[in-house]
Write a protein that holds these residues in place. Structure first.
Motif, PDB file in Angstrom:
ATOM      1  N   ALA A  95      29.624  56.812  67.192  1.00  0.00           N
ATOM      2  CA  ALA A  95      30.756  56.948  66.276  1.00  0.00           C
ATOM      3  C   ALA A  95      31.370  55.597  65.938  1.00  0.00           C
ATOM      4  O   ALA A  95      31.767  55.349  64.794  1.00  0.00           O
ATOM      5  CB  ALA A  95      31.819  57.864  66.891  1.00  0.00           C
ATOM      6  N   VAL A  96      31.437  54.694  66.910  1.00  0.00           N
ATOM      7  CA  VAL A  96      32.020  53.373  66.684  1.00  0.00           C
ATOM      8  C   VAL A  96      31.211  52.602  65.653  1.00  0.00           C
ATOM      9  O   VAL A  96      31.769  52.005  64.716  1.00  0.00           O
ATOM     10  CB  VAL A  96      32.107  52.588  68.008  1.00  0.00           C
ATOM     11  CG1 VAL A  96      32.451  51.121  67.740  1.00  0.00           C
ATOM     12  CG2 VAL A  96      33.152  53.200  68.928  1.00  0.00           C
ATOM     13  N   VAL A  97      29.894  52.600  65.799  1.00  0.00           N
ATOM     14  CA  VAL A  97      29.041  51.874  64.857  1.00  0.00           C
ATOM     15  C   VAL A  97      29.078  52.554  63.489  1.00  0.00           C
ATOM     16  O   VAL A  97      29.112  51.888  62.450  1.00  0.00           O
ATOM     17  CB  VAL A  97      27.599  51.776  65.391  1.00  0.00           C
ATOM     18  CG1 VAL A  97      26.709  51.042  64.393  1.00  0.00           C
ATOM     19  CG2 VAL A  97      27.583  51.050  66.735  1.00  0.00           C
ATOM     20  N   ALA A  98      29.091  53.879  63.469  1.00  0.00           N
ATOM     21  CA  ALA A  98      29.166  54.607  62.203  1.00  0.00           C
ATOM     22  C   ALA A  98      30.476  54.296  61.484  1.00  0.00           C
ATOM     23  O   ALA A  98      30.502  54.148  60.251  1.00  0.00           O
ATOM     24  CB  ALA A  98      29.039  56.113  62.450  1.00  0.00           C
ATOM     25  N   ALA A 150      30.783  54.355  47.850  1.00  0.00           N
ATOM     26  CA  ALA A 150      31.757  55.344  48.322  1.00  0.00           C
ATOM     27  C   ALA A 150      31.036  56.535  48.949  1.00  0.00           C
ATOM     28  O   ALA A 150      31.487  57.091  49.959  1.00  0.00           O
ATOM     29  CB  ALA A 150      32.650  55.794  47.167  1.00  0.00           C
ATOM     30  N   LYS A 151      29.906  56.925  48.366  1.00  0.00           N
ATOM     31  CA  LYS A 151      29.112  58.018  48.936  1.00  0.00           C
ATOM     32  C   LYS A 151      28.608  57.653  50.327  1.00  0.00           C
ATOM     33  O   LYS A 151      28.622  58.486  51.239  1.00  0.00           O
ATOM     34  CB  LYS A 151      27.932  58.340  48.024  1.00  0.00           C
ATOM     35  CG  LYS A 151      28.309  58.988  46.700  1.00  0.00           C
ATOM     36  CD  LYS A 151      27.068  59.251  45.858  1.00  0.00           C
ATOM     37  CE  LYS A 151      27.417  59.885  44.521  1.00  0.00           C
ATOM     38  NZ  LYS A 151      26.209  60.097  43.681  1.00  0.00           N
ATOM     39  N   GLN A 152      28.170  56.419  50.495  1.00  0.00           N
ATOM     40  CA  GLN A 152      27.691  55.972  51.802  1.00  0.00           C
ATOM     41  C   GLN A 152      28.832  55.950  52.812  1.00  0.00           C
ATOM     42  O   GLN A 152      28.659  56.319  53.978  1.00  0.00           O
ATOM     43  CB  GLN A 152      27.053  54.592  51.689  1.00  0.00           C
ATOM     44  CG  GLN A 152      25.697  54.578  51.007  1.00  0.00           C
ATOM     45  CD  GLN A 152      24.658  55.335  51.826  1.00  0.00           C
ATOM     46  OE1 GLN A 152      24.315  56.485  51.525  1.00  0.00           O
ATOM     47  NE2 GLN A 152      24.158  54.714  52.869  1.00  0.00           N
ATOM     48  N   ALA A 153      29.991  55.508  52.371  1.00  0.00           N
ATOM     49  CA  ALA A 153      31.152  55.487  53.270  1.00  0.00           C
ATOM     50  C   ALA A 153      31.486  56.903  53.728  1.00  0.00           C
ATOM     51  O   ALA A 153      31.769  57.138  54.910  1.00  0.00           O
ATOM     52  CB  ALA A 153      32.348  54.859  52.556  1.00  0.00           C
ATOM     53  N   VAL A 206      31.298  60.144  61.991  1.00  0.00           N
ATOM     54  CA  VAL A 206      32.288  59.850  63.029  1.00  0.00           C
ATOM     55  C   VAL A 206      33.051  61.128  63.386  1.00  0.00           C
ATOM     56  O   VAL A 206      33.281  61.425  64.569  1.00  0.00           O
ATOM     57  CB  VAL A 206      33.278  58.763  62.556  1.00  0.00           C
ATOM     58  CG1 VAL A 206      34.381  58.559  63.604  1.00  0.00           C
ATOM     59  CG2 VAL A 206      32.560  57.457  62.290  1.00  0.00           C
ATOM     60  N   LEU A 207      33.417  61.889  62.385  1.00  0.00           N
ATOM     61  CA  LEU A 207      34.199  63.101  62.612  1.00  0.00           C
ATOM     62  C   LEU A 207      33.420  64.159  63.388  1.00  0.00           C
ATOM     63  O   LEU A 207      34.025  65.028  64.038  1.00  0.00           O
ATOM     64  CB  LEU A 207      34.660  63.674  61.268  1.00  0.00           C
ATOM     65  CG  LEU A 207      35.664  62.790  60.504  1.00  0.00           C
ATOM     66  CD1 LEU A 207      35.882  63.308  59.095  1.00  0.00           C
ATOM     67  CD2 LEU A 207      36.989  62.718  61.249  1.00  0.00           C
ATOM     68  N   THR A 208      32.100  64.103  63.329  1.00  0.00           N
ATOM     69  CA  THR A 208      31.290  65.071  64.070  1.00  0.00           C
ATOM     70  C   THR A 208      30.993  64.609  65.493  1.00  0.00           C
ATOM     71  O   THR A 208      30.554  65.413  66.313  1.00  0.00           O
ATOM     72  CB  THR A 208      29.954  65.312  63.352  1.00  0.00           C
ATOM     73  OG1 THR A 208      29.216  64.084  63.284  1.00  0.00           O
ATOM     74  CG2 THR A 208      30.192  65.841  61.945  1.00  0.00           C
ATOM     75  N   LYS A 209      31.251  63.318  65.773  1.00  0.00           N
ATOM     76  CA  LYS A 209      30.894  62.779  67.089  1.00  0.00           C
ATOM     77  C   LYS A 209      32.090  62.361  67.935  1.00  0.00           C
ATOM     78  O   LYS A 209      32.027  62.384  69.159  1.00  0.00           O
ATOM     79  CB  LYS A 209      29.948  61.580  66.924  1.00  0.00           C
ATOM     80  CG  LYS A 209      28.548  61.958  66.462  1.00  0.00           C
ATOM     81  CD  LYS A 209      27.661  60.719  66.373  1.00  0.00           C
ATOM     82  CE  LYS A 209      26.189  61.110  66.203  1.00  0.00           C
ATOM     83  NZ  LYS A 209      25.945  61.884  64.978  1.00  0.00           N
ATOM     84  N   ALA A 210      33.172  61.927  67.304  1.00  0.00           N
ATOM     85  CA  ALA A 210      34.326  61.423  68.057  1.00  0.00           C
ATOM     86  C   ALA A 210      35.304  62.551  68.371  1.00  0.00           C
ATOM     87  O   ALA A 210      35.509  63.453  67.548  1.00  0.00           O
ATOM     88  CB  ALA A 210      35.026  60.331  67.257  1.00  0.00           C
TER      89      ALA A 210
END
Length: 336
Positions: free
Chosen positions: A158-161, A202-205, A212-216
């Motif tokens: 999540a941090v790297v993402a 923006a799509k990549q972001a 991140v929201l699925t892992k953190a």
């Protein structure tokens, strides 16, 4: 400001003789060029405030000593400045080059990840967005490959993402908000002319913030920051609020002011003063003595020139920086 300064010999602009005096206040590094040791031998004070026509040439920015000094510090800034300088990134590149690109131990893998991500953040700080994304992508791919063999903590991925999401968001802003100056750019909620014309980054972001929201865990700062930025990126694409997944959607009411607050209308592009640069100082004054206010701006960029916008007396301005002999006046945070 004192309006008794003499006009320049050929341009009819009285700003050049002023700016030698003003530049003495810009950067402490320039003190030698403004000190008494550089005073001309004709008996004048050398402070740039002479009202005689003959003294202008000795104090304006045509003086090769001033130009040489500014260029000297501009070159030094490439390595010395904490943020704009490349010293930090250069050191990290050297460390990265000394590491095994294919480590076989956990310690080696961890060290490679740390140096690569630190370099990515350093490049991002300096505005080298492509380089930053490339480094972060390489780290992310390595983590994914390792995760497939031996599951890693979700927080690490999540941090790297998150860092990748921020890098892509920065590039989206650069190619849209900065490169395409529009009155509604970068004002929340993003709408109208502020919606990105080039939405790829923006799509990549969105992709990485969603990860991140699925892992953190929901209580972590990475989760909360990603949720906010996810909604902002959907706005940038014109997809807010409908396209935001319901579980991550921030209600439109959260973006409404509790008080009736007027919006500032950015008309810079309409009147000819939409110059793209780093932050700096600004002076609005009648530099030409015609009764109309002109604009002079500086930039934090050590290699960036000051700019002089002359009032055309019709509500618009012309860039007469070269005519005013300010092209060599590079760098400068504050001006008075």
């Amino acid at each position: 400001m004192n309006h008794s300064f003499a006009r320049t010999r050929s341009t009819g602009l009285n700003c050049v003789s002023r700016w030698h005096l003003m530049f003495c206040w810009l950067l402490p590094l320039l003190t030698p060029a403004c000190s008494d040791s550089d005073s001309p031998d004709d008996g004048s004070s050398g402070n740039g405030a002479s009202t005689t026509e003959s003294s202008v040439g000795s104090s304006d920015l045509d003086d090769p000593r001033m130009t040489a000094l500014l260029q000297k510090y501009a070159l030094r800034s490439e390595s010395d400045l904490p943020i704009l300088g490349d010293q930090g990134s250069g050191t990290l590149r050297q460390r990265l080059a000394q590491l095994d690109p294919q480590p076989t131990t956990l310690a080696g893998e961890t060290r490679l990840l740390q140096v690569t991500m630190n370099l990515s953040k350093s490049e991002l700080t300096q505005g080298k967005l492509d380089e930053s994304i490339q480094l972060a992508e390489s780290s992310y791919r390595r983590l994914q490959q390792r995760h497939e063999k031996n599951p890693l903590p979700g927080r690490l991925l999540a941090v790297v993402a998150y860092d990748l999401g921020v890098a892509y968001m920065r590039r989206a802003e650069s190619s849209n908000c900065c490169a395409r100056n529009a009155p509604q750019n970068c004002i929340l909620p993003i709408q109208g002319g502020g919606i990105h014309k080039f939405p790829e980054d923006a799509k990549q972001a969105i992709k990485y913030f969603t990860e991140v929201l699925t892992k953190a865990p929901p209580t972590t700062s990475y989760y909360l920051k990603s949720k906010w930025l996810l909604n902002v990126m959907y706005m940038a694409m014109g997809g807010y609020p409908e396209q935001v997944p319901e579980q991550y959607r921030i209600a439109p009411s959260e973006f409404k002011s509790e008080v009736d607050f007027p919006r500032f209308t950015n008309i810079a592009s309409q009147v000819g003063v939409d110059a793209l640069d780093l932050l700096g100082g600004v002076i609005i004054d009648d530099f030409t003595g015609d009764g109309y206010l002109d604009i002079v701006v500086s930039t934090w960029d050590p290699k960036g020139s000051m700019r002089f916008f002359r009032n055309r007396q019709d509500g618009s301005f012309s860039d007469v920086t070269e005519e005013a002999n300010l092209t060599g006046a590079v760098g400068g945070f504050n001006i008075i």
